[in-house]
Design a protein around this motif. Structure first.
Motif, PDB file in Angstrom:
ATOM      1  N   LYS A 102       5.024  -4.254   8.286  1.00 22.37           N
ATOM      2  CA  LYS A 102       5.966  -4.033   9.382  1.00 22.37           C
ATOM      3  C   LYS A 102       6.903  -2.862   9.113  1.00 22.37           C
ATOM      4  CE  LYS A 102       6.231  -8.751  11.207  1.00 22.37           C
ATOM      5  NZ  LYS A 102       7.153  -9.896  11.482  1.00 22.37           N
ATOM      6  N   VAL A 103       7.165  -2.595   7.838  1.00 21.02           N
ATOM      7  CA  VAL A 103       8.119  -1.553   7.469  1.00 21.02           C
ATOM      8  C   VAL A 103       7.432  -0.528   6.585  1.00 21.02           C
ATOM      9  CG1 VAL A 103      10.295  -1.052   6.308  1.00 21.02           C
ATOM     10  CG2 VAL A 103      10.027  -3.173   7.607  1.00 21.02           C
ATOM     11  N   GLY A 104       7.572   0.748   6.957  1.00 19.62           N
ATOM     12  CA  GLY A 104       7.127   1.836   6.106  1.00 19.62           C
ATOM     13  C   GLY A 104       8.319   2.449   5.402  1.00 19.62           C
ATOM     14  N   MET A 105       8.123   2.826   4.158  1.00 21.17           N
ATOM     15  CA  MET A 105       9.201   3.416   3.366  1.00 21.17           C
ATOM     16  C   MET A 105       8.732   4.746   2.798  1.00 21.17           C
ATOM     17  SD  MET A 105      10.411  -0.102   1.495  1.00 21.17           S
ATOM     18  CE  MET A 105       8.716  -0.714   1.544  1.00 21.17           C
ATOM     19  N   VAL A 106       9.561   5.790   2.958  1.00 23.95           N
ATOM     20  CA  VAL A 106       9.251   7.119   2.421  1.00 23.95           C
ATOM     21  C   VAL A 106      10.100   7.333   1.186  1.00 23.95           C
ATOM     22  CG1 VAL A 106       9.340   9.586   2.868  1.00 23.95           C
ATOM     23  CG2 VAL A 106       8.608   8.021   4.668  1.00 23.95           C
ATOM     24  N   ASN A 107       9.406   7.529   0.071  1.00 20.36           N
ATOM     25  CA  ASN A 107      10.080   7.616  -1.218  1.00 20.36           C
ATOM     26  C   ASN A 107      10.395   9.057  -1.618  1.00 20.36           C
ATOM     27  OD1 ASN A 107       9.729   4.723  -1.694  1.00 20.36           O
ATOM     28  ND2 ASN A 107       7.559   5.241  -1.879  1.00 20.36           N
ATOM     29  N   GLU A 108       9.546  10.004  -1.235  1.00 19.92           N
ATOM     30  CA  GLU A 108       9.807  11.391  -1.608  1.00 19.92           C
ATOM     31  C   GLU A 108       9.135  12.351  -0.635  1.00 19.92           C
ATOM     32  OE1 GLU A 108       8.224  11.566  -5.606  1.00 19.92           O
ATOM     33  OE2 GLU A 108       6.325  12.420  -4.878  1.00 19.92           O
ATOM     34  N   ALA A 142       0.853  -1.189   0.000  1.00 18.25           N
ATOM     35  CA  ALA A 142       0.000   0.000   0.000  1.00 18.25           C
ATOM     36  C   ALA A 142       0.880   1.227   0.000  1.00 18.25           C
ATOM     37  CB  ALA A 142      -0.914  -0.010   1.228  1.00 18.25           C
ATOM     38  N   SER A 143       0.299   2.353  -0.353  1.00 18.23           N
ATOM     39  CA  SER A 143       1.036   3.612  -0.345  1.00 18.23           C
ATOM     40  C   SER A 143       0.069   4.738  -0.023  1.00 18.23           C
ATOM     41  CB  SER A 143       1.702   3.853  -1.705  1.00 18.23           C
ATOM     42  OG  SER A 143       0.715   3.940  -2.719  1.00 18.23           O
ATOM     43  N   GLY A 144       0.617   5.902   0.228  1.00 16.16           N
ATOM     44  CA  GLY A 144      -0.229   7.041   0.547  1.00 16.16           C
ATOM     45  C   GLY A 144       0.598   8.293   0.743  1.00 16.16           C
ATOM     46  N   THR A 181       4.713  17.387   1.985  1.00 13.34           N
ATOM     47  CA  THR A 181       3.940  16.172   1.735  1.00 13.34           C
ATOM     48  C   THR A 181       4.865  14.968   1.762  1.00 13.34           C
ATOM     49  OG1 THR A 181       2.397  17.396   0.335  1.00 13.34           O
ATOM     50  CG2 THR A 181       2.387  14.996   0.136  1.00 13.34           C
ATOM     51  N   ILE A 182       4.522  13.986   2.595  1.00 14.47           N
ATOM     52  CA  ILE A 182       5.302  12.762   2.711  1.00 14.47           C
ATOM     53  C   ILE A 182       4.626  11.672   1.883  1.00 14.47           C
ATOM     54  CG2 ILE A 182       6.197  10.999   4.282  1.00 14.47           C
ATOM     55  CD1 ILE A 182       5.999  13.083   6.525  1.00 14.47           C
ATOM     56  N   THR A 183       5.324  11.120   0.911  1.00 13.91           N
ATOM     57  CA  THR A 183       4.806   9.997   0.130  1.00 13.91           C
ATOM     58  C   THR A 183       5.435   8.715   0.677  1.00 13.91           C
ATOM     59  OG1 THR A 183       4.580  11.365  -1.838  1.00 13.91           O
ATOM     60  CG2 THR A 183       4.608   8.979  -2.157  1.00 13.91           C
ATOM     61  N   PHE A 184       4.573   7.757   1.086  1.00 19.62           N
ATOM     62  CA  PHE A 184       5.082   6.561   1.758  1.00 19.62           C
ATOM     63  C   PHE A 184       4.447   5.308   1.175  1.00 19.62           C
ATOM     64  CE2 PHE A 184       1.436   8.120   4.079  1.00 19.62           C
ATOM     65  CZ  PHE A 184       0.650   6.993   4.243  1.00 19.62           C
ATOM     66  N   SER A 185       5.047   4.161   1.471  1.00 21.06           N
ATOM     67  CA  SER A 185       4.505   2.859   1.103  1.00 21.06           C
ATOM     68  C   SER A 185       4.820   1.885   2.222  1.00 21.06           C
ATOM     69  CB  SER A 185       5.109   2.371  -0.221  1.00 21.06           C
ATOM     70  OG  SER A 185       6.519   2.293  -0.112  1.00 21.06           O
ATOM     71  N   TYR A 186       4.067   0.744   2.224  1.00 20.53           N
ATOM     72  CA  TYR A 186       4.256  -0.260   3.275  1.00 20.53           C
ATOM     73  C   TYR A 186       4.759  -1.554   2.663  1.00 20.53           C
ATOM     74  CZ  TYR A 186       1.153   2.775   5.997  1.00 20.53           C
ATOM     75  OH  TYR A 186       0.583   3.837   6.635  1.00 20.53           O
TER      76      TYR A 186
END
Length: 605
Positions: free
Chosen positions: A230-236, A93-95, A220-225
């Motif tokens: 268990k781990v969130g990742m911030v791409n930009e 997922a992302s958001g 704005t934080i763009t993230f994915s799971y």
């Protein structure tokens, strides 16, 4: 911090402190958790390792043999099975999450001393300032910083153009959940990401005040799971500004550049030489000559008077500014001459218990040490004819330098890291401040000017005092110098000085600039320095005094200082010497008799 103007007068025999009450503009901000970043390898389950043989066994004895085969019947041992190669978690997922209206402008709130403490420690104890606040960031934070720098310093984009920074590798964080079913990740997990963004932004705004047209921003934080959440990742991270620093600020960029170039030319021409000291002094004096404090901005909205929180007014001629403008202009001008300079924020103390948010500078001099400069608190004084008086009470000072109100610089400038709105003191690591005042003078060990301490006398009328006489010879050495900008007397209680030498940089010294010549003839000038208001309980206290004279070398333009010998006297000691002389007068007149009686009273005779 508010300042009140006072007339500056110089009178021989008086030691007066020029008191400027100041209230700084400032603001504080919200604390953010400072958890360590967590990488995917720290979170993912590790494959279980199994031993293939007992520690005592040999590699060619992997299995127990019941019969010894012939050599030609020996088979290869069974191959070890390698663990399966670990794969990256699949994104599930992302958001995006938007944080709004972050502002690095100080407010006008007065704070109590018991509140002046850092909220938390963002950086490791080993973090240190190394030429810029960027040097204190981690790799991901430096990517964010560089994105801001490239857009608004290098490319000079307007505030209307957002900046998106793609992170490679992505920043990661541990995911927690907002409901009992554990099926929805909560954006509050992003506090360590917010911390990284604010670190990068704080460092950028403090390193780069030349980008004066940008201010409050949202990001704005763009993230994915990962697939297992268990781990969130911030791409930009996308930075967008809610408005310019003040109306039409970006339109002032051309006028700003023109004004900055003119200021550099003026400063270059006003220096006695191109030394770091002369350049820093010329920058200090240029700001004091051309700036004034904006009391409307102090008492009004930071958005209505946004220009006052930038350096632009000094170079565009549009308005005046508060402490942030003074210190930002100082840093910008230092950068033009490649002089290391840092913005420093914290609390400026206006009394022993309270103060207000304030900003000033640290400057690195040729000795490799950092010294404090507060051009805001040096501004505001005028001579009786209305011309500006360039004060140096807060110029290249150290932490233990005695300033105003019987305080040291460190006591009325508390660098607690208050850099942002919403009551947050963000812990930038400031440069280490020198303990002592910067000594730029060349001390003459073989002085060309003859300076002599004549001795001491006392003032027997209230306010009581002790006076040291200093004589300057009118010899060839005096005639050979280019200019004498200052001379005077240094006085200090002997117990305070101890075994140290009495110099112009001695802490808590009474430095009395001479403004009048006491007597003169063809061979000499004599002037005096008087320490007054000595309580009778201190009449027996020894006091040391010596003269000083500063001159400019005509060949190099450098400032030299000459000292006379040090003399130690007490009020009672001088009174006794005077009494011994007066009682030997054969037929004292009425005034002499009155002096004898006065001296008897001091000496309890």
């Amino acid at each position: 911090m508010k300042r009140h103007k006072k007339l500056l007068t110089l009178k021989t025999g008086l030691i007066s402190a020029l008191l400027i009450s100041l209230v700084v503009t400032g603001t504080t901000f919200i604390a953010v958790n400072a958890d360590s970043d967590v990488s995917p390898t720290d979170i993912a389950d590790q494959p279980e390792q199994t031993e293939l043989y007992e520690p005592d066994s040999e590699p060619d004895k992997m299995q127990e043999q019941t019969e010894q085969p012939a050599p030609e019947e020996m088979t290869e041992p069974e191959q070890k099975t390698e663990p399966e190669e670990k794969t990256e978690p699949e994104e599930a997922a992302s958001g995006t999450v938007i944080r709004e209206n972050v502002d690095f402008v100080l407010s006008s709130n007065t704070v109590k001393i018991d509140r002046v403490t850092p909220k938390f420690k963002r950086f490791l104890p080993s973090a240190s300032y190394n030429g810029s606040y960027k040097s204190e960031l981690n790799d991901s934070e430096k990517q964010l910083y560089t994105g801001l720098y490239n857009s608004y310093v290098r490319d000079k984009k307007p505030h209307t153009e957002a900046t998106t920074v793609t992170l490679d590798p992505p920043m990661t964080y541990t995911v927690v959940y907002s409901d009992a079913q554990n099926d929805k990740a909560d954006d509050r997990d992003l506090t360590d990401i917010d911390d990284a963004v604010l670190s990068a932004a704080a460092a950028f705004f403090y390193d780069c005040p030349e980008a004066f047209w940008i201010r409050a921003f949202s990001y704005t934080i763009t993230f994915s799971y990962s697939s297992d959440y268990k781990v969130g990742m911030v791409n930009e991270i996308k930075f967008s500004f809610t408005g310019d620093a003040y109306p039409n600020a970006y339109a002032d960029l051309g006028a700003y550049n023109t004004g900055l170039a003119a200021a550099v030319n003026t400063i270059t021409g006003s220096r006695l030489n191109s030394s770091t000291y002369e350049t820093v002094k010329a920058i200090h004096d240029y700001i004091l000559a051309n700036a004034s404090y904006d009391y409307d901005a102090l008492n009004g909205s930071t958005y209505t008077y946004g220009y006052a929180y930038t350096a632009a007014p000094l170079f565009t001629g549009k308005g005046t500014f508060v402490c942030e403008g003074y210190s930002k202009a100082f840093k910008i001008l230092c950068s033009q001459f490649n002089i290391p300079c840092a913005l420093v924020s914290g609390t400026g103390m206006t009394s022993s218990t309270s103060g207000g948010p304030h900003m000033w500078n640290y400057v690195k001099m040729n000795d490799g040490k950092w010294y404090g400069v507060d051009s805001t608190w040096d501004d505001g004084a005028v001579y009786q004819d209305g011309t500006p008086a360039f004060l140096y009470d807060y110029f290249l000072v150290g932490s233990t330098t005695s300033v105003r109100n019987n305080k040291t610089f460190a006591q009325d400038h508390i660098n607690d890291g208050q850099v942002m709105t919403n009551n947050m003191k963000y812990p930038l690591v400031f440069p280490p401040l020198s303990e002592s005042l910067y000594d730029h003078y060349i001390v003459d060990t073989q002085p060309r000017i003859t300076l002599t301490t004549l001795g001491a006398s006392i003032r027997i009328s209230d306010p009581y005092g002790i006076r040291f006489g200093i004589q300057i010879k009118r010899d060839d050495g005096l005639r050979s110098v280019h200019e004498i900008p200052e001379f005077g007397t240094l006085i200090i209680a002997s117990g305070t000085l101890g075994d140290n030498e009495l110099t112009i940089n001695t802490p808590n010294i009474r430095k009395i600039k001479a403004s009048n010549i006491y007597s003169q003839d063809e061979t000499q000038y004599t002037y005096t320095g008087v320490l007054i208001n000595i309580p009778k309980s201190f009449f027996g206290t020894n006091v040391k005094g010596r003269g000083y004279l500063i001159y400019i070398d005509p060949d190099t333009g450098e400032e030299h200082i000459v000292y006379s010998e040090t003399v130690e006297r007490s009020f009672n000691g001088v009174a006794q010497s005077a009494y011994d002389q007066y009682i030997r007068i054969p037929n004292p007149d009425a005034s002499q008799k009155a002096i004898i009686e006065k001296l008897k009273g001091f000496l309890n005779k």
